[in-house]
Design a protein around this motif. Sequence first.
Motif, PDB file in Angstrom:
ATOM      1  N   GLY A 266      -0.572  16.604  -7.659  1.00 11.60           N
ATOM      2  CA  GLY A 266       0.638  16.057  -7.049  1.00 11.60           C
ATOM      3  C   GLY A 266       1.198  17.008  -6.013  1.00 11.60           C
ATOM      4  N   GLN A 267       2.508  17.100  -5.983  1.00 12.33           N
ATOM      5  CA  GLN A 267       3.167  17.922  -4.973  1.00 12.33           C
ATOM      6  C   GLN A 267       3.325  19.371  -5.413  1.00 12.33           C
ATOM      7  OE1 GLN A 267       3.850  16.528  -1.984  1.00 12.33           O
ATOM      8  NE2 GLN A 267       2.883  14.704  -2.858  1.00 12.33           N
ATOM      9  N   LEU A 268       3.053  19.628  -6.676  1.00 10.33           N
ATOM     10  CA  LEU A 268       3.256  20.987  -7.169  1.00 10.33           C
ATOM     11  C   LEU A 268       2.133  21.905  -6.735  1.00 10.33           C
ATOM     12  CD1 LEU A 268       4.418  20.132 -10.805  1.00 10.33           C
ATOM     13  CD2 LEU A 268       5.844  20.872  -8.882  1.00 10.33           C
ATOM     14  N   ARG A 269       2.495  23.158  -6.502  1.00  6.51           N
ATOM     15  CA  ARG A 269       1.489  24.138  -6.087  1.00  6.51           C
ATOM     16  C   ARG A 269       0.888  24.807  -7.320  1.00  6.51           C
ATOM     17  NH1 ARG A 269       1.555  25.932  -0.917  1.00  6.51           N
ATOM     18  NH2 ARG A 269       0.851  27.993  -1.573  1.00  6.51           N
TER      19      ARG A 269
ATOM     20  N   ARG B 270      -6.180  17.411 -11.040  1.00  8.17           N
ATOM     21  CA  ARG B 270      -6.875  16.680 -12.090  1.00  8.17           C
ATOM     22  C   ARG B 270      -6.211  15.326 -12.271  1.00  8.17           C
ATOM     23  NH1 ARG B 270      -5.405  17.701 -18.057  1.00  8.17           N
ATOM     24  NH2 ARG B 270      -4.288  15.748 -17.710  1.00  8.17           N
ATOM     25  N   ILE B 271      -7.041  14.336 -12.424  1.00  7.13           N
ATOM     26  CA  ILE B 271      -6.472  13.043 -12.789  1.00  7.13           C
ATOM     27  C   ILE B 271      -7.057  12.622 -14.128  1.00  7.13           C
ATOM     28  CG2 ILE B 271      -6.120  12.303 -10.400  1.00  7.13           C
ATOM     29  CD1 ILE B 271      -8.499  10.397 -10.862  1.00  7.13           C
ATOM     30  N   THR B 272      -6.281  11.871 -14.841  1.00  7.56           N
ATOM     31  CA  THR B 272      -6.726  11.379 -16.145  1.00  7.56           C
ATOM     32  C   THR B 272      -6.839   9.865 -16.076  1.00  7.56           C
ATOM     33  OG1 THR B 272      -5.615  13.187 -17.272  1.00  7.56           O
ATOM     34  CG2 THR B 272      -6.135  11.247 -18.601  1.00  7.56           C
ATOM     35  N   VAL B 273      -7.965   9.370 -16.540  1.00  2.59           N
ATOM     36  CA  VAL B 273      -8.195   7.927 -16.533  1.00  2.59           C
ATOM     37  C   VAL B 273      -8.018   7.409 -17.952  1.00  2.59           C
ATOM     38  CG1 VAL B 273      -9.831   6.086 -15.993  1.00  2.59           C
ATOM     39  CG2 VAL B 273      -9.849   8.209 -14.656  1.00  2.59           C
ATOM     40  N   PRO B 274      -6.977   6.618 -18.197  1.00  2.52           N
ATOM     41  CA  PRO B 274      -6.839   5.995 -19.524  1.00  2.52           C
ATOM     42  C   PRO B 274      -7.817   4.832 -19.627  1.00  2.52           C
ATOM     43  CG  PRO B 274      -4.988   5.394 -18.106  1.00  2.52           C
ATOM     44  CD  PRO B 274      -5.850   6.293 -17.309  1.00  2.52           C
TER      45      PRO B 274
ATOM     46  N   PRO C 222       2.544   9.833 -13.670  1.00  2.00           N
ATOM     47  CA  PRO C 222       1.753   8.667 -13.280  1.00  2.00           C
ATOM     48  C   PRO C 222       1.251   8.809 -11.852  1.00  2.00           C
ATOM     49  CG  PRO C 222       4.078   8.096 -13.555  1.00  2.00           C
ATOM     50  CD  PRO C 222       3.941   9.519 -13.946  1.00  2.00           C
ATOM     51  N   GLY C 223       0.022   8.399 -11.685  1.00  2.00           N
ATOM     52  CA  GLY C 223      -0.566   8.454 -10.352  1.00  2.00           C
ATOM     53  C   GLY C 223      -0.843   7.068  -9.829  1.00  2.00           C
ATOM     54  N   ASP C 224      -1.724   6.980  -8.869  1.00  2.00           N
ATOM     55  CA  ASP C 224      -2.058   5.687  -8.269  1.00  2.00           C
ATOM     56  C   ASP C 224      -2.913   4.855  -9.215  1.00  2.00           C
ATOM     57  OD1 ASP C 224      -0.737   6.532  -6.042  1.00  2.00           O
ATOM     58  OD2 ASP C 224      -2.549   7.295  -5.049  1.00  2.00           O
ATOM     59  N   ALA C 225      -2.781   3.551  -9.111  1.00  2.00           N
ATOM     60  CA  ALA C 225      -3.676   2.590  -9.760  1.00  2.00           C
ATOM     61  C   ALA C 225      -3.817   2.818 -11.251  1.00  2.00           C
ATOM     62  CB  ALA C 225      -5.054   2.641  -9.091  1.00  2.00           C
ATOM     63  N   GLY C 226      -2.726   3.169 -11.884  1.00  2.00           N
ATOM     64  CA  GLY C 226      -2.751   3.320 -13.328  1.00  2.00           C
ATOM     65  C   GLY C 226      -3.352   4.613 -13.806  1.00  2.00           C
ATOM     66  N   LEU C 227      -3.632   5.505 -12.925  1.00  2.00           N
ATOM     67  CA  LEU C 227      -4.187   6.802 -13.322  1.00  2.00           C
ATOM     68  C   LEU C 227      -3.056   7.798 -13.569  1.00  2.00           C
ATOM     69  CD1 LEU C 227      -7.126   6.956 -10.759  1.00  2.00           C
ATOM     70  CD2 LEU C 227      -7.069   5.928 -13.050  1.00  2.00           C
ATOM     71  N   ILE C 228      -3.387   8.916 -14.153  1.00  2.00           N
ATOM     72  CA  ILE C 228      -2.377   9.908 -14.520  1.00  2.00           C
ATOM     73  C   ILE C 228      -2.745  11.237 -13.875  1.00  2.00           C
ATOM     74  CG2 ILE C 228      -1.344  11.166 -16.461  1.00  2.00           C
ATOM     75  CD1 ILE C 228      -2.219   8.697 -18.197  1.00  2.00           C
TER      76      ILE C 228
END
Lengths: 1046, 483
Positions: free
Chosen positions: B91-94, B220-224, B122-128
């Motif tokens: 996200g926006q965090l460094r 990192r993204i997490t896919v539920p 929460p990220g795009d398209a239901g991802l985290i």
Amino acid sequence: MASGESPGTQALRGQGQEGGGAPRTEIPTVAAVVVTRDPGPWLERALHSLGGQDYPSLAVLVVDAASEDDPGERVTGALPDAFVHRVPQSSFAAAANEALYTVRNATFLLICHDDVVFDPGVVRLMLEEAYRSNAGIVGPKIVDADNPEVLLEVGRSIDQFGNPHTGIEPGELDQAQHDAVRDVFYVSDAAMLVRTDLFHELGGFDASRFPGAEDIDLCWRARLAGARVLVAPEARVQQPEAARNRGDGAAADPVAPARNRIRTLLTLSSARTLLWVVPAGVAASFVEAFLLTITLRRGRVRSTLGAWWWNLRHFREIGRGRRRAREGRRIDDRDLRQLRARGTRMRGFVAEHVAPDDRMRSIADASRSAVSAATESTRQPLFALAALLALVWVIGSRHLLTGGVPAVGTFARWPGIVDTLSTYASGWRYTGLGSSTAAPPGLVAMAGLTTALFGAAGLAHTLVVVLAFPVGAYGAYRFTRGITQEFAPSAVAGLAYALNPVPRNAIAAGRLGPLALFALGPFLIAIALRRADPVRGVQQRRRTLTGLLGLGALLAFTTAWYQLAPLLLFAAAAAVMVAAPLVGGFRIGVRMLVASAIAVVIAAVLLVPWSLALLGAGDDPASLGFSFRPHLDLVDVLRFQSGPAGGGWAAWGFVTAGALALIVGRGPRFTWATRAWIMALIGWALVWLPARFAPDVSVPAPEAALSLAALGVALAAGLGVSVFVEDVRGRSLGARQAVAVLAATGFVLGVLGFTADAGDGRWGAPDGDWPAALAFLQTERDSGGFRVLWVGDPSLLPLDPFVTSDGTGYSLTRNGSGDARELWRAPSGRADGLVGDAVELAAGGRTDRLGHLVAPMSVRYIAMPSRAGPGATPQPPPARLPGALASQLDLARLEAPPGLALYENTAWIPTPGTVRPANVDRVPLGSKNPTGAALRADVGRVNAVRGSPSASAPTGQGLVLWSEAFDGDWSATVGGKTLRHVKPFGWANGFDARTRGSVSIDYGGQLRRYGMVALQAVLVLTILVFAWRSSASRRARAPRVRRPNP
Amino acid sequence: MRRLLVLLVVGGCIAVAAAFGVRSTGAAPATSAAGAVANAVPTVAGADTVSTTWYCAEGTGAPGGRADETILIANEGDAEARAVVTVMPGGQLRPSSRRVTVPRGAQVRVSVSSVLQAPEQPGDAGLIVGPGVVVEVFGGRSVVEHEVEGENDLAVGPCARQAGTDWYFAGGTTERGAEENAALFNPFPDDAIVDLTFATDAGFIAPADLQSIAVPRRSRITVPIGNFVLRQAQVALHAHVRTGRIVAERSMTFTAENETRRGLTLSLGAPRPESSWSVPGVVPEDGALHSVLVANFDPAATEVEISPRSEQGPSASPKRVPVGGRSVAAVDLASLEGSGAPFAVDVRTTRPSPVVVEELASWGPPNTGTGSATSLASPVRARGWTFAVGRLAPEDVATISIFNPTHSRTTVKLLAYASGGGAAPGSVGEVAVPARSQAQFDLGDLGVAPDQVVVLRADAPVVAARRILGPTGASLALGVAEP
């Protein structure tokens, strides 16, 4: 025989007496001045023709310039009224000037040679034209005395550099196509009608312009004085073509004609014209000298360059002549421009060198002979084949000729002359991470060629690459000719050598050094072989010494392009020695070896100090070219298929063709065929043995050793022709004929392979290059100086790569994709080794911070090519490298064309760059473990120092990092104050800037470098002068003796 | 005569060379055993390595997260090591880093939330979007594992040593009460594009929403997975990276809604299918469920032969199990071995298509331990295995099982560094393992403390796995191989 009065007076009286009528004082008197010395059988015919003129007031004065036998009786016998005037030994011009003192009351002088035969009305016609056109000088049409329908001359012109030009094609038939009276620049003194008062005003011929330019000088001065110079083609004279240059005195001093023409040019041209004529003429002479050098006509080099050199040395004398000319000048050079010819120099050069005769001849003669020879030769199948293959060569090179050579491998782009020479003269070598070692003389060679082409670096680069075929072919021809003394075998050997896949593969892979070796290697071996003759007597010793100097000079030139060139000589000598137990000739091999060793010493001296730097490259064999690990099996090696070229099975053709001489040849043909095959075996072995038994050892590019094998096979193929003529033809049908047919078929197969490879128009070279694909890098310089680290298979990398212990190659380019200034890199220093360590660590999975490791080296981009260039055949990079680079945490992959993985180093530090004061303490100084220091260092943001390093834009306080290998001679100043010099990261340069200001970073070893350049120039000049004098002395003392046929 | 000699010399040279050339033909380049192991499982780096990077993909970095993560760094080198733990929150965090020093032979624990509070978003398209962790250890011979805790369970396993372009997981499920999450971690400075496809017992699934997933640089993204693959008992996952490289881990949370399991599992993916796998340390006991999931990602059907190996060697006949193309087969291990003794399982394909094998276990009443665990089976064997931690708490029952797949007997030593570090590990146990058999060390019985680094040395290549079972949860994991 008349004497005591002027011939003019005598003629008037004689005519009056014979006619018995009214005196004809209105008829202008013409005095024919026939200059002779040791006249041949043509003298009587010439005098008869003068006696047969229909002009009534003609007197004849024969000036004999100290003939051994007094020609008086012959003159009287042929023309009883002729005067004979004997003068001490003098030149044609000086003898003709006798007319100034001995002829009175003549209105016109007809100056002519003693072999010119006048048609009956010539004098009348010329005289009429002189009056009709108010001309000062009138010349006739000259045709060949042996073949009167062939034109020799209808007036003459000169080009911008003073070279004569007739405008007549060699062998051109006289069909009245030039029969118009017209102004010309000059007419030959073979026969010229000149107004007596004008001749007096001009002071006659300038005797110092003889030979070669006395007629040019006279007519030019007449022109400047406002007189017209005309040709009257209706007036026809005949002159034996073979005798036309007898008067030039060429045999005595071959330099004299060219020297005198240039002297005339420098004396009579306007100052404005000289401004461009002198540099252009010198440059053109260098081109001609280069071409003469590579065609082994060193004597002609002397005449070409010596002419200019002599005149430049006598500039004061020329200045006096110019002052005199200025006083008599009435018209401007521009008014003469339309009378001068253009572009005749190169035409003359080509004509002279296609012609088989070595004698100095006029350009027209050479052209005529050349065309005659060519016409004759076109009827021969071999010439037709050569012409056809030359066409295929042009077609096969078409994209290289039109689009330039792609910057692949060591075919890096050539920069301009100034850039190249300044790199050569620089005390610091900007290759790798920098070095204080000497710059390579190859840069001078590049600059010289570029200069010769008026700064067209791309064209020079292309020609060097493309001309490797014909130059190599000519070398193989000369090599074989030196052995067989026969044309056809030599020509076939030349063709077989040029058509071998070796140069095509070298071009496809971008290997400049091996290509130069292919082109020049045969010359080297030919000279070394010639020097292997037993030496008897002073003359031969002198010649041998000169030859060795020549061999050393050529070896130096070749080594400047390819450091391993000396090995070729030793390998060739070794071949002769290895063959000795089979066919004898051990002493020849030993003498070749000794000659090669002496040549290496001479070359090393000529290349000082670069040669000394090479001696220190023992720890870095890759800097000498040992950087390849070719995966070639035996079949590939035997058919020379080290790259895409070869035409598959077609490459077996030349090998097959070479078998004939070995299987069927007898006597010396068999002996040399054996040596040729041993030479081929050694060349093949040098490639195959390491590939088979030491695949982990880096070796030179395979094309280098294969050049030797190609020469051996070509020699064997050429000898096959000789064998066919001597040992096969005329014998009853049997196995010999079958082998001959097989060999001929093989040759044809090889030709077909060459033709097939010509299809793409670039001999397998990529249709683009990485520098073009990465052109955006040029603009990245604005963000600060940077390097590009190229890693991968050394055979795919640009320039001369470093090689790590596991065979992975890497090279560094600056602020872009690099150019030819970074060729022949300096041997690896400690700092360069750090880059290799970093690459090895990354490739071995022992770090994921490659970017940090190379950040202090200002490596901003890392490029891993898997092709030599866009569109080239893909080759896998070292197995672990792609994954290793992809695993680096500080490398961001960028979009790049297929075949190139390009990463940007997110940890990059610009050079020069300033570390902020707050972070200066984080920069490790003098570290003994530079790799660890780089890995752990976090120097924060480093600001790029803008502008030139020697005079930057104002920069802030901090530590100025200069990513060149540490050297005590580097220094930096701000505002005139020298900064403290430190050693960041244990290898780089750093300067502690306490105040804001413009930083100037300079290298203190520059004066030392200038001294070394001067020393090198002195060494080269010394050896050249020594060789020159030795050669001149030898020529003056003894005629050249041809080697006996072995 | 002279001609014959010359022809013999020239022809002979070429003939001899040709003979050597023929002899050299067909010699394939040898792949080093160490390289093969390193490509398959995490390994301990060589002593000459200047920096070692470990990637810990799954976990959360804020208190109360679904899988609170702690990094365990062990130093097996000859000197004190310096490590930098960098949390990349996405996200926006460094990213934020912490430098830690790991004494020689010691183990250091770093809570991710102590480096950076990085809750999942929460990220795009239901991802985290969640935190990925990079651990750089300057110096060789380090081992990094990570522990995640949630749903009254914990799981611990090695982090990845390499990123890759393909990751395979065999043992997932999206049945009721199971939350399966795939963590896709891109630690590199350029973006990655990933496709996710699934082999289930109902066939192949390639959800459109899970194609061309962008995994931004250093995030990192997490896919539920349950949101895209609904209610499937067996869900095998293949993550294919089109551009770039990633590290993938998978966790499963079994909630109270699940009928058979509770707890949290953690598995590192396999970089490629193989034809042979070993699963050591199956302990039949009351309240325990053990199964192996065999996933076939190839379109062609295959068959595997599953052989139990107890301490006495082969103890029952192999079982042949067909696995359909792009499908998963689940095999209950209780049905394989009837003796009740601990055993290992050898899984080999009998057809060309390779497979991926994973163990799924759960414990519940009447067993004293509770929780669930998954562990990738091992496709490789090694003479040394290292565990950054032997057991997590004094009350845990922790065992290290060794399977000897060779045809000869081997001796295995269990070594442990002293608590707080030390120059060299001391021997705490030794066992002889017969051919094609397994043995195990009970760390509690041997007195191995939770803060001790455990090392296993064998005379022959073996497979070693750790089982932790206690009141705080259950965990299964392979060790870190020392090739």
